[in-house]
Design a protein around this motif. Structure first.
Motif, PDB file in Angstrom:
ATOM      1  N   VAL A  26       1.006  -1.151   0.091  1.00  0.00           N
ATOM      2  CA  VAL A  26      -0.145   0.033   0.172  1.00  0.00           C
ATOM      3  C   VAL A  26       1.043   1.452  -0.060  1.00  0.00           C
ATOM      4  N   TYR A  27       0.582   2.208  -0.961  1.00  0.00           N
ATOM      5  CA  TYR A  27       1.313   3.428  -1.108  1.00  0.00           C
ATOM      6  C   TYR A  27       0.487   4.648  -0.779  1.00  0.00           C
ATOM      7  N   TYR A  28       0.802   5.416  -0.059  1.00  0.00           N
ATOM      8  CA  TYR A  28       0.033   6.497   0.507  1.00  0.00           C
ATOM      9  C   TYR A  28       0.723   7.810   0.798  1.00  0.00           C
ATOM     10  N   ASP A  29       0.477   8.877   0.451  1.00  0.00           N
ATOM     11  CA  ASP A  29       1.090  10.218   1.022  1.00  0.00           C
ATOM     12  C   ASP A  29      -0.348  11.094   1.091  1.00  0.00           C
ATOM     13  N   ASN A  30       0.055  12.282   1.813  1.00  0.00           N
ATOM     14  CA  ASN A  30      -1.299  13.280   1.952  1.00  0.00           C
ATOM     15  C   ASN A  30      -0.635  14.519   1.961  1.00  0.00           C
ATOM     16  N   LEU A  31      -0.929  15.368   0.861  1.00  0.00           N
ATOM     17  CA  LEU A  31      -0.449  16.930   0.672  1.00  0.00           C
ATOM     18  C   LEU A  31      -0.822  17.711   1.911  1.00  0.00           C
ATOM     19  N   LEU A  32      -1.801  17.394   2.389  1.00  0.00           N
ATOM     20  CA  LEU A  32      -2.377  18.184   3.677  1.00  0.00           C
ATOM     21  C   LEU A  32      -1.455  18.161   4.859  1.00  0.00           C
ATOM     22  N   ASP A  40       8.275  13.180  10.656  1.00  0.00           N
ATOM     23  CA  ASP A  40       7.828  12.257  11.748  1.00  0.00           C
ATOM     24  C   ASP A  40       6.394  12.450  11.862  1.00  0.00           C
ATOM     25  N   LYS A  41       5.720  13.606  12.139  1.00  0.00           N
ATOM     26  CA  LYS A  41       4.355  13.842  12.380  1.00  0.00           C
ATOM     27  C   LYS A  41       3.620  13.467  11.022  1.00  0.00           C
ATOM     28  N   GLN A  42       4.065  13.746   9.828  1.00  0.00           N
ATOM     29  CA  GLN A  42       3.367  13.500   8.705  1.00  0.00           C
ATOM     30  C   GLN A  42       3.359  11.759   8.413  1.00  0.00           C
ATOM     31  N   ARG A  43       4.287  11.261   9.087  1.00  0.00           N
ATOM     32  CA  ARG A  43       4.394   9.803   8.761  1.00  0.00           C
ATOM     33  C   ARG A  43       3.124   9.061   9.829  1.00  0.00           C
ATOM     34  N   LYS A  44       3.185   9.763  11.069  1.00  0.00           N
ATOM     35  CA  LYS A  44       2.131   9.330  11.817  1.00  0.00           C
ATOM     36  C   LYS A  44       0.695   9.580  11.545  1.00  0.00           C
ATOM     37  N   GLU A  45       0.555  10.730  11.144  1.00  0.00           N
ATOM     38  CA  GLU A  45      -0.962  11.070  10.363  1.00  0.00           C
ATOM     39  C   GLU A  45      -1.216  10.166   9.213  1.00  0.00           C
ATOM     40  N   ILE A  46      -0.235   9.836   8.530  1.00  0.00           N
ATOM     41  CA  ILE A  46      -0.480   8.470   7.466  1.00  0.00           C
ATOM     42  C   ILE A  46      -0.916   7.590   7.729  1.00  0.00           C
ATOM     43  N   ILE A  47      -0.241   7.101   9.006  1.00  0.00           N
ATOM     44  CA  ILE A  47      -0.500   5.762   9.562  1.00  0.00           C
ATOM     45  C   ILE A  47      -1.922   5.806  10.121  1.00  0.00           C
ATOM     46  N   ASP A  48      -2.098   6.885  10.871  1.00  0.00           N
ATOM     47  CA  ASP A  48      -3.311   6.924  11.632  1.00  0.00           C
ATOM     48  C   ASP A  48      -4.601   6.824  10.676  1.00  0.00           C
ATOM     49  N   GLU A  49      -4.387   7.427   9.428  1.00  0.00           N
ATOM     50  CA  GLU A  49      -5.166   7.687   8.295  1.00  0.00           C
ATOM     51  C   GLU A  49      -5.571   6.022   7.900  1.00  0.00           C
ATOM     52  N   LEU A  50      -4.528   5.318   7.611  1.00  0.00           N
ATOM     53  CA  LEU A  50      -4.690   4.237   6.881  1.00  0.00           C
ATOM     54  C   LEU A  50      -5.025   3.065   8.094  1.00  0.00           C
ATOM     55  N   VAL A  51      -4.888   3.275   9.309  1.00  0.00           N
ATOM     56  CA  VAL A  51      -5.385   2.180  10.223  1.00  0.00           C
ATOM     57  C   VAL A  51      -7.038   2.756  10.341  1.00  0.00           C
ATOM     58  N   SER A  52      -7.438   4.016  10.023  1.00  0.00           N
ATOM     59  CA  SER A  52      -8.789   4.484  10.411  1.00  0.00           C
ATOM     60  C   SER A  52      -9.543   3.899   9.182  1.00  0.00           C
ATOM     61  N   TYR A  53      -8.949   3.354   8.062  1.00  0.00           N
ATOM     62  CA  TYR A  53      -9.574   2.577   6.832  1.00  0.00           C
ATOM     63  C   TYR A  53      -9.476   1.158   6.889  1.00  0.00           C
ATOM     64  N   GLY A  54      -9.069   0.686   7.881  1.00  0.00           N
ATOM     65  CA  GLY A  54      -8.905  -0.654   8.279  1.00  0.00           C
ATOM     66  C   GLY A  54      -7.447  -1.298   8.223  1.00  0.00           C
ATOM     67  N   PHE A  55      -6.752  -0.691   7.637  1.00  0.00           N
ATOM     68  CA  PHE A  55      -5.214  -1.406   7.881  1.00  0.00           C
ATOM     69  C   PHE A  55      -4.821  -1.568   9.056  1.00  0.00           C
ATOM     70  N   ASP A  56      -5.403  -2.320   9.961  1.00  0.00           N
ATOM     71  CA  ASP A  56      -5.029  -2.558  11.392  1.00  0.00           C
ATOM     72  C   ASP A  56      -3.584  -3.157  11.679  1.00  0.00           C
ATOM     73  N   GLU A  57      -2.883  -3.905  10.435  1.00  0.00           N
ATOM     74  CA  GLU A  57      -1.752  -4.523  10.696  1.00  0.00           C
ATOM     75  C   GLU A  57      -0.533  -3.444  10.819  1.00  0.00           C
ATOM     76  N   ILE A  58      -0.941  -2.059  10.326  1.00  0.00           N
ATOM     77  CA  ILE A  58       0.073  -1.064  10.154  1.00  0.00           C
ATOM     78  C   ILE A  58       0.224  -0.470  11.589  1.00  0.00           C
ATOM     79  N   ASN A  59       1.397  -0.013  12.053  1.00  0.00           N
ATOM     80  CA  ASN A  59       1.589   0.845  13.390  1.00  0.00           C
ATOM     81  C   ASN A  59       2.580   1.474  13.113  1.00  0.00           C
ATOM     82  N   TYR A  60       3.169   2.570  14.159  1.00  0.00           N
ATOM     83  CA  TYR A  60       3.969   3.490  13.964  1.00  0.00           C
ATOM     84  C   TYR A  60       5.465   2.794  13.832  1.00  0.00           C
ATOM     85  N   ASN A  61       5.464   1.622  14.218  1.00  0.00           N
ATOM     86  CA  ASN A  61       6.637   0.893  14.100  1.00  0.00           C
ATOM     87  C   ASN A  61       7.091   0.136  12.721  1.00  0.00           C
ATOM     88  N   THR A  62       6.049   0.301  11.979  1.00  0.00           N
ATOM     89  CA  THR A  62       6.087  -0.495  10.556  1.00  0.00           C
ATOM     90  C   THR A  62       6.823   0.262   9.582  1.00  0.00           C
TER      91      THR A  62
END
Length: 190
Positions: free
Chosen positions: A133-139, A146-168
């Motif tokens: 899965v590839y994703y970035d967010n210009l917002l 580091d904050k961008q990465r956390k926001e992107i991961i939080d967003e992916l997790v909110s869509y159901g990618f629950d195997e992803i976390n900040y250490n992934t």
């Protein structure tokens, strides 16, 4: 400011994530077969994913069409497109400048979009690599990396990618192919 892009290897099937995204209100608005060939005259040892891309001339063919010359590093090379039939002749010309084929990749790219989003989520089935899965967010581009990465991961997790976390960590495609072992980083754009 730099933009963070994650490219995370997934564990389940394409069908699972396709359904997951559609159940979360996404439309699958693009499906494309992409054939990329990379040529370089440089040593790629020790380079990041982004630096490897920057050191290569890339040919890209979508859905078996003409190859588009991307990242043309040779001003002597005045060509924008190459047909499959002329590929050998093109490679001979590159060889005159010390360029050789370093990567030849094939992927099936699936884009997902939801109303209000600035970017798309991409599921890529990459030959000899797997499903990512590839994703970035210009917002988020005004935030620290580091904050961008956390926001992107939080967003992916909110869509159901629950195997992803900040250490992934994300999988670096070119570095993985180059070293013939999986190589990871926090940002596939660096």
């Amino acid at each position: 400011m730099e933009t963070v892009e994650v490219g995370i290897k997934l564990k389940k099937s394409f069908k699972y994530y396709d359904t997951l995204l559609k159940n979360n209100g996404f439309d699958n608005d693009l499906n494309v077969k992409t054939h990329d060939i990379y040529y370089t005259n440089k040593n790629l040892d020790g380079l990041s994913e982004h630096a490897m891309k920057a050191a290569c001339i890339r040919l890209r063919s979508c859905n078996d069409g003409l190859f588009e010359v991307q990242n043309n590093l040779l001003k002597e090379l005045d060509i924008n497109f190459v047909s499959f039939e002329n590929l050998t002749e093109f490679e001979k010309k590159l060889l005159e400048f010390g360029y050789k084929k370093i990567f030849d990749t094939l992927k099936y790219d699936h884009h997902y979009y939801k109303e209000g989003m600035t970017n798309k989520i991409q599921l890529q089935e990459i030959e000899n690599i797997g499903l990512l899965v590839y994703y970035d967010n210009l917002l988020y581009c005004n935030m620290t990396l580091d904050k961008q990465r956390k926001e992107i991961i939080d967003e992916l997790v909110s869509y159901g990618f629950d195997e992803i976390n900040y250490n992934t960590l994300g999988l670096d495609k070119l570095r993985t192919l180059y070293y013939k072992k999986e190589c990871f980083s926090k940002n596939q754009n660096l």
